[in-house]
Motif scaffolding. Structure first.
Motif, PDB file in Angstrom:
ATOM      1  N   VAL A  13      26.593  -3.387  54.309  1.00 37.15           N
ATOM      2  CA  VAL A  13      26.267  -3.306  52.883  1.00 37.15           C
ATOM      3  C   VAL A  13      27.097  -2.213  52.220  1.00 37.15           C
ATOM      4  CG1 VAL A  13      24.441  -2.695  51.238  1.00 37.15           C
ATOM      5  CG2 VAL A  13      23.966  -4.291  53.095  1.00 37.15           C
ATOM      6  N   LYS A  14      27.220  -1.072  52.896  1.00 33.70           N
ATOM      7  CA  LYS A  14      28.017   0.039  52.348  1.00 33.70           C
ATOM      8  C   LYS A  14      29.468  -0.406  52.139  1.00 33.70           C
ATOM      9  CE  LYS A  14      29.763   4.501  53.823  1.00 33.70           C
ATOM     10  NZ  LYS A  14      29.832   5.416  54.941  1.00 33.70           N
ATOM     11  N   ASN A  15      30.045  -1.066  53.140  1.00 34.63           N
ATOM     12  CA  ASN A  15      31.431  -1.522  53.031  1.00 34.63           C
ATOM     13  C   ASN A  15      31.588  -2.628  51.999  1.00 34.63           C
ATOM     14  OD1 ASN A  15      32.326   0.285  54.968  1.00 34.63           O
ATOM     15  ND2 ASN A  15      31.993  -1.139  56.643  1.00 34.63           N
ATOM     16  N   ALA A  16      30.609  -3.527  51.928  1.00 40.00           N
ATOM     17  CA  ALA A  16      30.675  -4.605  50.939  1.00 40.00           C
ATOM     18  C   ALA A  16      30.617  -4.042  49.525  1.00 40.00           C
ATOM     19  CB  ALA A  16      29.547  -5.595  51.173  1.00 40.00           C
ATOM     20  N   ARG A  17      29.724  -3.076  49.311  1.00 35.29           N
ATOM     21  CA  ARG A  17      29.632  -2.459  47.982  1.00 35.29           C
ATOM     22  C   ARG A  17      30.922  -1.723  47.624  1.00 35.29           C
ATOM     23  NH1 ARG A  17      23.486  -0.190  48.422  1.00 35.29           N
ATOM     24  NH2 ARG A  17      22.469  -2.157  47.960  1.00 35.29           N
ATOM     25  N   ALA A  18      31.521  -1.061  48.605  1.00 34.48           N
ATOM     26  CA  ALA A  18      32.793  -0.368  48.353  1.00 34.48           C
ATOM     27  C   ALA A  18      33.883  -1.368  47.993  1.00 34.48           C
ATOM     28  CB  ALA A  18      33.192   0.454  49.579  1.00 34.48           C
ATOM     29  N   ALA A  19      33.924  -2.495  48.695  1.00 35.73           N
ATOM     30  CA  ALA A  19      34.933  -3.520  48.403  1.00 35.73           C
ATOM     31  C   ALA A  19      34.724  -4.109  47.012  1.00 35.73           C
ATOM     32  CB  ALA A  19      34.876  -4.616  49.462  1.00 35.73           C
ATOM     33  N   ILE A  20      33.468  -4.359  46.657  1.00 38.72           N
ATOM     34  CA  ILE A  20      33.175  -4.895  45.328  1.00 38.72           C
ATOM     35  C   ILE A  20      33.562  -3.879  44.257  1.00 38.72           C
ATOM     36  CG2 ILE A  20      31.288  -5.564  43.777  1.00 38.72           C
ATOM     37  CD1 ILE A  20      29.941  -6.817  46.295  1.00 38.72           C
ATOM     38  N   ALA A  21      33.282  -2.612  44.500  1.00 35.45           N
ATOM     39  CA  ALA A  21      33.635  -1.568  43.524  1.00 35.45           C
ATOM     40  C   ALA A  21      35.142  -1.479  43.347  1.00 35.45           C
ATOM     41  CB  ALA A  21      33.060  -0.221  43.965  1.00 35.45           C
ATOM     42  N   ILE A  22      35.883  -1.581  44.444  1.00 30.99           N
ATOM     43  CA  ILE A  22      37.343  -1.535  44.360  1.00 30.99           C
ATOM     44  C   ILE A  22      37.857  -2.727  43.572  1.00 30.99           C
ATOM     45  CG2 ILE A  22      39.460  -1.803  45.728  1.00 30.99           C
ATOM     46  CD1 ILE A  22      38.082  -0.064  47.876  1.00 30.99           C
ATOM     47  N   GLU A  23      37.294  -3.910  43.860  1.00 27.15           N
ATOM     48  CA  GLU A  23      37.734  -5.117  43.170  1.00 27.15           C
ATOM     49  C   GLU A  23      37.439  -5.027  41.678  1.00 27.15           C
ATOM     50  OE1 GLU A  23      38.135  -8.835  41.470  1.00 27.15           O
ATOM     51  OE2 GLU A  23      36.135  -8.048  41.728  1.00 27.15           O
ATOM     52  N   ARG A  24      36.276  -4.508  41.333  1.00 30.28           N
ATOM     53  CA  ARG A  24      35.898  -4.396  39.920  1.00 30.28           C
ATOM     54  C   ARG A  24      36.697  -3.324  39.192  1.00 30.28           C
ATOM     55  NH1 ARG A  24      29.325  -4.894  40.400  1.00 30.28           N
ATOM     56  NH2 ARG A  24      29.288  -7.141  40.707  1.00 30.28           N
ATOM     57  N   SER A  25      37.176  -2.319  39.905  1.00 32.56           N
ATOM     58  CA  SER A  25      37.909  -1.233  39.257  1.00 32.56           C
ATOM     59  C   SER A  25      39.387  -1.555  39.056  1.00 32.56           C
ATOM     60  CB  SER A  25      37.796   0.049  40.088  1.00 32.56           C
ATOM     61  OG  SER A  25      38.565  -0.065  41.274  1.00 32.56           O
ATOM     62  N   ASN A  26      39.838  -2.686  39.566  1.00 25.87           N
ATOM     63  CA  ASN A  26      41.255  -3.087  39.482  1.00 25.87           C
ATOM     64  C   ASN A  26      42.175  -2.090  40.165  1.00 25.87           C
ATOM     65  OD1 ASN A  26      40.721  -5.477  38.057  1.00 25.87           O
ATOM     66  ND2 ASN A  26      40.676  -4.365  36.122  1.00 25.87           N
TER      67      ASN A  26
END
Length: 108
Positions: free
Chosen positions: A65-78
């Motif tokens: 979950v921690k890694n998935a949230r980090a990946a989603i945050a990176i994707e959303r931040s461009n």
């Protein structure tokens, strides 16, 4: 997809090993991301053989979950797109340097 049952606080386990409840907004966000990605959680779930295995699986799920949230945050931040643009700029400058070196060889 069937709704996820929610336990009332009276039904929740009260032993000292029970993990703290997950924050509802984050959990709902995670579930909606999984649904959007067409991931069937029922195919991923299996019952652990022992309590120690359950603890290991729980820690692994928290890490996921921690890694998935980090990946989603990176994707959303461009951030990836910004890094790609930087790399394209560096590549263009290097190509200019190579062309300049080729031109200086022809002059000699």
């Amino acid at each position: 997809m069937a709704p996820i049952p929610v336990r009332s606080e009276e039904q929740a386990p009260k032993n000292s090993k029970s993990a703290p409840a997950l924050p509802l907004p984050s959990t709902l966000s995670d579930l909606s991301a999984l649904k959007a990605a067409h991931i069937d959680l029922s195919k991923l779930a299996s019952l652990p053989a022992s309590e120690s295995e359950a603890d290991v699986l729980l820690q692994a799920s928290y890490e996921f979950v921690k890694n998935a949230r980090a990946a989603i945050a990176i994707e959303r931040s461009n951030a990836v797109e910004k890094e790609r643009e930087k790399m394209e700029g560096v590549r263009a400058k290097l190509e200019e340097v190579v062309e300049g070196l080729k031109g200086s060889d022809e002059v000699l």
